[in-house]
Design an enzyme around this catalytic site. Sequence first.
Site, PDB file in Angstrom:
ATOM      1  N   SER A  24       5.447  -3.026 -29.875  1.00  0.00           N
ATOM      2  CA  SER A  24       5.000  -4.336 -30.364  1.00  0.00           C
ATOM      3  C   SER A  24       4.671  -4.365 -31.861  1.00  0.00           C
ATOM      4  O   SER A  24       5.009  -5.346 -32.534  1.00  0.00           O
ATOM      5  CB  SER A  24       3.794  -4.819 -29.547  1.00  0.00           C
ATOM      6  OG  SER A  24       4.220  -5.088 -28.241  1.00  0.00           O
ATOM      7  N   LYS A  73      -5.427  -6.133 -18.700  1.00  0.00           N
ATOM      8  CA  LYS A  73      -4.900  -7.496 -18.553  1.00  0.00           C
ATOM      9  C   LYS A  73      -5.748  -8.384 -17.640  1.00  0.00           C
ATOM     10  O   LYS A  73      -5.812  -9.590 -17.846  1.00  0.00           O
ATOM     11  CB  LYS A  73      -3.456  -7.457 -18.032  1.00  0.00           C
ATOM     12  CG  LYS A  73      -2.444  -7.036 -19.087  1.00  0.00           C
ATOM     13  CD  LYS A  73      -1.023  -7.134 -18.553  1.00  0.00           C
ATOM     14  CE  LYS A  73      -0.030  -6.608 -19.562  1.00  0.00           C
ATOM     15  NZ  LYS A  73       1.363  -6.775 -19.155  1.00  0.00           N
ATOM     16  N   ASP A 109       4.201 -12.735 -20.307  1.00  0.00           N
ATOM     17  CA  ASP A 109       5.103 -11.891 -19.496  1.00  0.00           C
ATOM     18  C   ASP A 109       5.905 -12.785 -18.545  1.00  0.00           C
ATOM     19  O   ASP A 109       7.081 -12.517 -18.260  1.00  0.00           O
ATOM     20  CB  ASP A 109       4.306 -10.885 -18.646  1.00  0.00           C
ATOM     21  CG  ASP A 109       3.734  -9.749 -19.477  1.00  0.00           C
ATOM     22  OD1 ASP A 109       4.315  -9.413 -20.523  1.00  0.00           O
ATOM     23  OD2 ASP A 109       2.677  -9.203 -19.090  1.00  0.00           O
ATOM     24  N   ALA A 134       5.296  -3.987  -6.232  1.00  0.00           N
ATOM     25  CA  ALA A 134       4.250  -5.009  -6.068  1.00  0.00           C
ATOM     26  C   ALA A 134       3.075  -4.718  -7.003  1.00  0.00           C
ATOM     27  O   ALA A 134       1.930  -5.010  -6.674  1.00  0.00           O
ATOM     28  CB  ALA A 134       3.790  -5.037  -4.601  1.00  0.00           C
ATOM     29  N   GLY A 135       3.368  -4.171  -8.166  1.00  0.00           N
ATOM     30  CA  GLY A 135       2.311  -3.869  -9.136  1.00  0.00           C
ATOM     31  C   GLY A 135       2.099  -5.025 -10.099  1.00  0.00           C
ATOM     32  O   GLY A 135       2.426  -6.177  -9.798  1.00  0.00           O
ATOM     33  N   GLY A 247      15.019  -4.244 -19.219  1.00  0.00           N
ATOM     34  CA  GLY A 247      13.803  -5.010 -19.509  1.00  0.00           C
ATOM     35  C   GLY A 247      13.598  -5.356 -20.977  1.00  0.00           C
ATOM     36  O   GLY A 247      12.561  -5.921 -21.326  1.00  0.00           O
TER      37      GLY A 247
HETATM   38  P1  NAP Z   1       2.356  -0.696 -11.793  1.00  0.00           P
HETATM   39  O1  NAP Z   1       1.443  -1.864 -11.749  1.00  0.00           O
HETATM   40  O2  NAP Z   1       1.789   0.666 -11.944  1.00  0.00           O
HETATM   41  O3  NAP Z   1       3.286  -0.741 -10.480  1.00  0.00           O
HETATM   42  C1  NAP Z   1       4.177   0.316 -10.218  1.00  0.00           C
HETATM   43  C2  NAP Z   1       5.056  -0.050  -9.014  1.00  0.00           C
HETATM   44  O4  NAP Z   1       6.019   0.995  -8.870  1.00  0.00           O
HETATM   45  C3  NAP Z   1       4.288  -0.130  -7.692  1.00  0.00           C
HETATM   46  O5  NAP Z   1       4.860  -1.151  -6.898  1.00  0.00           O
HETATM   47  C4  NAP Z   1       4.539   1.257  -7.090  1.00  0.00           C
HETATM   48  O6  NAP Z   1       4.477   1.278  -5.688  1.00  0.00           O
HETATM   49  C5  NAP Z   1       5.968   1.484  -7.521  1.00  0.00           C
HETATM   50  N1  NAP Z   1       6.315   2.900  -7.510  1.00  0.00           N
HETATM   51  C6  NAP Z   1       5.845   3.879  -8.324  1.00  0.00           C
HETATM   52  N2  NAP Z   1       6.409   5.080  -8.022  1.00  0.00           N
HETATM   53  C7  NAP Z   1       7.256   4.843  -6.985  1.00  0.00           C
HETATM   54  C8  NAP Z   1       8.137   5.656  -6.204  1.00  0.00           C
HETATM   55  N3  NAP Z   1       8.259   6.972  -6.458  1.00  0.00           N
HETATM   56  N4  NAP Z   1       8.875   5.069  -5.252  1.00  0.00           N
HETATM   57  C9  NAP Z   1       8.764   3.741  -5.007  1.00  0.00           C
HETATM   58  N5  NAP Z   1       7.944   2.907  -5.686  1.00  0.00           N
HETATM   59  C10 NAP Z   1       7.194   3.449  -6.656  1.00  0.00           C
HETATM   60  O7  NAP Z   1       3.398  -0.825 -13.003  1.00  0.00           O
HETATM   61  P2  NAP Z   1       3.884  -2.172 -13.751  1.00  0.00           P
HETATM   62  O8  NAP Z   1       2.958  -2.477 -14.862  1.00  0.00           O
HETATM   63  O9  NAP Z   1       4.186  -3.197 -12.730  1.00  0.00           O
HETATM   64  O10 NAP Z   1       5.239  -1.640 -14.436  1.00  0.00           O
HETATM   65  C11 NAP Z   1       6.354  -1.329 -13.643  1.00  0.00           C
HETATM   66  C12 NAP Z   1       7.579  -1.080 -14.507  1.00  0.00           C
HETATM   67  O11 NAP Z   1       7.919  -2.266 -15.213  1.00  0.00           O
HETATM   68  C13 NAP Z   1       7.382  -0.001 -15.563  1.00  0.00           C
HETATM   69  O12 NAP Z   1       8.555   0.748 -15.616  1.00  0.00           O
HETATM   70  C14 NAP Z   1       7.202  -0.785 -16.856  1.00  0.00           C
HETATM   71  O13 NAP Z   1       7.694  -0.084 -17.979  1.00  0.00           O
HETATM   72  C15 NAP Z   1       8.064  -2.008 -16.589  1.00  0.00           C
HETATM   73  N6  NAP Z   1       7.609  -3.175 -17.338  1.00  0.00           N
HETATM   74  C16 NAP Z   1       8.467  -3.723 -18.228  1.00  0.00           C
HETATM   75  C17 NAP Z   1       8.075  -4.837 -18.947  1.00  0.00           C
HETATM   76  C18 NAP Z   1       9.035  -5.442 -19.917  1.00  0.00           C
HETATM   77  O14 NAP Z   1       8.607  -6.202 -20.797  1.00  0.00           O
HETATM   78  N7  NAP Z   1      10.299  -5.162 -19.794  1.00  0.00           N
HETATM   79  C19 NAP Z   1       6.812  -5.391 -18.761  1.00  0.00           C
HETATM   80  C20 NAP Z   1       5.954  -4.802 -17.811  1.00  0.00           C
HETATM   81  C21 NAP Z   1       6.365  -3.682 -17.115  1.00  0.00           C
HETATM   82  P3  NAP Z   1       3.101   1.619  -4.913  1.00  0.00           P
HETATM   83  O15 NAP Z   1       2.337   0.320  -4.849  1.00  0.00           O
HETATM   84  O16 NAP Z   1       3.540   2.103  -3.598  1.00  0.00           O
HETATM   85  O17 NAP Z   1       2.378   2.671  -5.732  1.00  0.00           O
END
Ligand code: NAP
Length: 280
Positions: A24, A73, A109, A134-135, A247
């Site tokens: 950023s 957040k 977002d 579902a994060g 992304g």
């Molecule tokens: P988060 O809140 O930590 O959620 C992580 C998710 O991944 C949960 O649903 C988790 O499942 C799942 N997960 C993790 N390890 C796994 C595995 N080995 N097998 C299956 N599911 C797994 O993370 P977040 O903030 O949502 O971010 C998620 C991704 O999106 C990241 O890669 C981040 O870089 C990307 N992102 C991109 C942007 C963008 O602007 N492009 C913005 C935000 C995020 P459980 O609930 O079972 O743990």
Amino acid sequence: MTENLSGKTSIYGLIGYPVEHSFSPLMHNVAFRALNIDARYLTFSVKPNQISQAIIGIKALNIVGANVTVPHKSSVISYLDEVTPLAELIGAVNTIKNVQGNLIGTNTDISGFVRSLSALNFSPRNKTIALLGAGGSARAVLVGLADAGASNILVHNRTASRAENLVSEFSLKFAKTQLKSVSHQKILDTPLDLLVNTTTVGMESNESPLDLSQCCKIRHLVDLIYSPSQTGLLKQAEKFGISAINGIGMLLYQGCDAFTFWTGKLAPEKVMKEQLLNLV
Ligand code: NAP
């Protein structure tokens, strides 16, 4: 960069923990420069137990605008003066504007994700869409898609209870969209207009959260991961001729929308995008 700093330079920044890896600062500083705005964007590494002091500091130090990232957040909301309706709905703020000491929070977002779909020429209206994960990011994606008129959203998560909670939280709020927590098999068996990976699977390895050769039919795909720029899932999409994006578009447009929220000006999308593409 330092030669144009003055006593009048406005300060913006990213509040998170950690923040050192963030793209950023480069994206926003190039935007300020392109529009000749006397401002700088910094990072502020704020530990979870110091978020209230950091927000009070925004007012005291007259910081003009901020982004907020993991893990603040949600917790930041209770220290703000106003929150926009969609940010309130998902319970997460990623952008704050300081209007004469009044702190207003919003969530770009959501709009950033929806705007990124233009690269696929895809409108969510009346479409069937599946989310993996579902994060935190899944919440923004789900609300963006439901708000844009998706007819069906299936959510699959490794920990099924988190997907069930997400679906039950938003089912009543988006009565026109059918939300369902589903099994891995159901994702494989359902013809999809769009599949969105919101899990972290693929960030650290070439692993994919889904074997696309087992899927029934997928027309479009988004992997929210932007580094690496081509994940295992995106490589499969290419192999099977599915139109797909990573992304970087969401990152770009959440930044463009934050920039406009702060400055009231159209963001210089082209230079911001070039800067991001140089980084990945
Ligand atoms: P988060 O809140 O930590 O959620 C992580 C998710 O991944 C949960 O649903 C988790 O499942 C799942 N997960 C993790 N390890 C796994 C595995 N080995 N097998 C299956 N599911 C797994 O993370 P977040 O903030 O949502 O971010 C998620 C991704 O999106 C990241 O890669 C981040 O870089 C990307 N992102 C991109 C942007 C963008 O602007 N492009 C913005 C935000 C995020 P459980 O609930 O079972 O743990």
